[in-house]
Design an enzyme around this catalytic site. Structure first.
Site, PDB file in Angstrom:
ATOM      1  N   ALA A 173       0.831  -1.209   0.000  1.00  0.00           N
ATOM      2  CA  ALA A 173       0.000   0.000   0.000  1.00  0.00           C
ATOM      3  C   ALA A 173       0.862   1.254   0.000  1.00  0.00           C
ATOM      4  O   ALA A 173       0.593   2.208  -0.732  1.00  0.00           O
ATOM      5  CB  ALA A 173      -0.931  -0.006   1.209  1.00  0.00           C
ATOM      6  N   ASP A 174       1.900   1.263   0.819  1.00  0.00           N
ATOM      7  CA  ASP A 174       2.795   2.418   0.877  1.00  0.00           C
ATOM      8  C   ASP A 174       3.469   2.675  -0.463  1.00  0.00           C
ATOM      9  O   ASP A 174       3.576   3.821  -0.914  1.00  0.00           O
ATOM     10  CB  ASP A 174       3.865   2.202   1.946  1.00  0.00           C
ATOM     11  CG  ASP A 174       3.376   2.569   3.335  1.00  0.00           C
ATOM     12  OD1 ASP A 174       2.527   3.473   3.442  1.00  0.00           O
ATOM     13  OD2 ASP A 174       3.838   1.962   4.307  1.00  0.00           O
ATOM     14  N   SER A 175       3.977   1.619  -1.078  1.00  0.00           N
ATOM     15  CA  SER A 175       4.719   1.793  -2.330  1.00  0.00           C
ATOM     16  C   SER A 175       3.816   2.257  -3.465  1.00  0.00           C
ATOM     17  O   SER A 175       4.159   3.180  -4.216  1.00  0.00           O
ATOM     18  CB  SER A 175       5.417   0.480  -2.710  1.00  0.00           C
ATOM     19  OG  SER A 175       6.379   0.125  -1.734  1.00  0.00           O
ATOM     20  N   ALA A 178       2.888   5.788  -2.895  1.00  0.00           N
ATOM     21  CA  ALA A 178       3.967   6.711  -3.265  1.00  0.00           C
ATOM     22  C   ALA A 178       3.966   7.003  -4.753  1.00  0.00           C
ATOM     23  O   ALA A 178       4.135   8.153  -5.185  1.00  0.00           O
ATOM     24  CB  ALA A 178       5.314   6.129  -2.841  1.00  0.00           C
TER      25      ALA A 178
END
Length: 420
Positions: A173-175, A178
């Site tokens: 989710a973070d990647s 981003a």
């Protein structure tokens, strides 16, 4: 075809970004901008963000922080102080973009929200990364990667064979968040180039997870039924264990590839069997075909199968670890893994850029900065006198970098901590 002449400047040369982000989503987005040539000024609190110590190796190497913050400048500022906030406002006046990923409302409480910074810079692009997004009843709740995977349906979609929900991967989710945040910033920069106006950009973890699975979500919404993949995608597409206990992945879905697969397996009998003549028929007899293919793969080592599949036009790859992938000749040729200069470690291996630009290529910036490496220079650029900078350092409002350490010093320090 002749290639365009490569220029030294990156695509974002001349763009200045003020980076107030932490952890993964925000820092990765701003690192993308830095790789594209933007000047990124990373703001941290004195003492440094927790990211610098997250998942450190025994020798002191902080790969998490290093991989996400290369090519940036570093200034350490206590933004809870009036003087610290004034410094951030002064920096914002000089920047094209401000990026933050605090919980919704935190920047406003600090006196550094969108409306406030817009008064400092009327053409500012203000990018905020959050969990749910800026709207909705839970928009101000804290969120981490694994929570976003659960909310978005991703953890449910990739359940284990026994039905337990799980993470698609650490940082999924973070990647993805981003990448979409960086895309939003780039879009806003393009719009500003055409209209002269800045704007607010909002990215989210949940929205990014859903976007990364657009096809599967759309399929599920037609009939309100989630169609999860159980085991392999098809009887002839997925991972197979080989004789040497290593794995290979093949993709043999269409008829042409099926013919190549049966040749590579030296099983013409499968090709001639009417139960396996067409893909739809093969899946009707999957319970028969799949064990046969599994048993056949167990008769030779992985590298042998990779070679046979390639010789017969079957999409194939060994199941690599990250370490093995970093040695892949195609990965290296395309710059997907590169060596990065580092003030402490000399060079470190890290991920490069996933796309290539012929005229303004992205590039790996200088080493990941020490905390406060650029504090004094940036304050000088703002016109702050030397004696005032000394006062700010003495008062703990800002911090400047300590002398860089050698790898042996980092190792010794790690060993001493381990003995404590």
């Amino acid at each position: 075809m002749s290639r365009p002449e490569v220029v030294e400047d990156g695509a974002l040369d001349g763009i200045k970004v003020l980076d107030l982000t932490r952890f993964l989503q925000g820092p990765y987005a701003t690192r993308i901008l830095a790789d594209l040539g933007a000047e990124v000024i990373k703001v941290e609190r004195p003492g440094g963000e927790w990211d610098r110590r997250l998942r450190q190796a025994p020798d002191g190497y902080a790969g998490f922080f290093t991989g996400l913050n290369r090519g940036k400048k570093s200034i350490a500022v206590d933004i809870t102080t009036t003087e610290g906030r004034d410094i951030v406002k002064a920096l914002a006046r000089e920047c094209d973009v401000v990026v933050e990923n605090f919980r919704l409302g935190v920047m406003e409480k600090l006196g550094l929200g969108y409306d406030t910074l817009l008064e400092e810079n009327s053409q500012l692009i203000y990018a905020a990364a959050s969990g749910y997004g800026p709207l909705g009843p839970r928009s101000s709740e804290p969120m981490f990667d694994m929570v976003a995977q659960a909310v978005s349906g991703l953890s449910d979609f990739v359940r284990t064979p026994d039905g337990a929900p799980r993470l698609a991967s650490r940082g999924m989710a973070d990647s993805s968040g981003a990448v979409f945040l960086a895309m939003g910033i780039l879009t806003a920069l393009l719009a500003k180039e055409r209209t002269g106006r800045g704007q607010r950009v909002d990215g989210s973890l949940v929205g990014s997870c859903l976007a990364m699975h657009t096809a599967e979500v759309t399929i599920a919404l037609h009939g309100d039924e989630v169609k999860r993949t159980q085991g392999r995608v098809t009887s002839t597409s997925g991972a197979f264990r080989c004789r040497d206990d290593r794995w290979v992945v093949i993709g043999a879905t269409d008829q042409k590839v099926w013919n190549g697969l049966t040749t590579a397996l030296d099983r013409p009998d499968l090709r001639d069997d009417p139960r396996f003549a067409k893909s739809r028929i093969r899946e009707q007899h999957r319970d028969i075909l799949e064990p046969i293919i599994e048993e056949t793969f167990l008769t030779a080592d992985r590298d042998t199968w990779v070679e046979r599949m390639r010789d017969n036009g079957v999409p194939v790859a060994p199941v690599n670890t990250f370490v093995e992938a970093a040695r892949d000749p195609d990965v290296l040729a395309n710059g997907f893994v590169v060596e990065q200069p580092d003030a402490t470690w000399g060079t470190v291996r890290t991920v490069g850029n996933p796309f290539l630009l012929s005229a303004t290529p992205a590039r790996v910036g200088d080493w990941t900065p020490e905390l406060g490496a650029d504090t004094r220079d940036l304050l000088e650029d703002l016109g702050v006198p030397q004696d005032r900078i000394d006062e700010l350092v003495a008062d703990g409002v800002v911090e400047q970098a300590r002398p860089s350490r050698e790898p042996s010093d980092a190792l010794q320090e790690a060993e001493e901590v381990g003995k404590a």
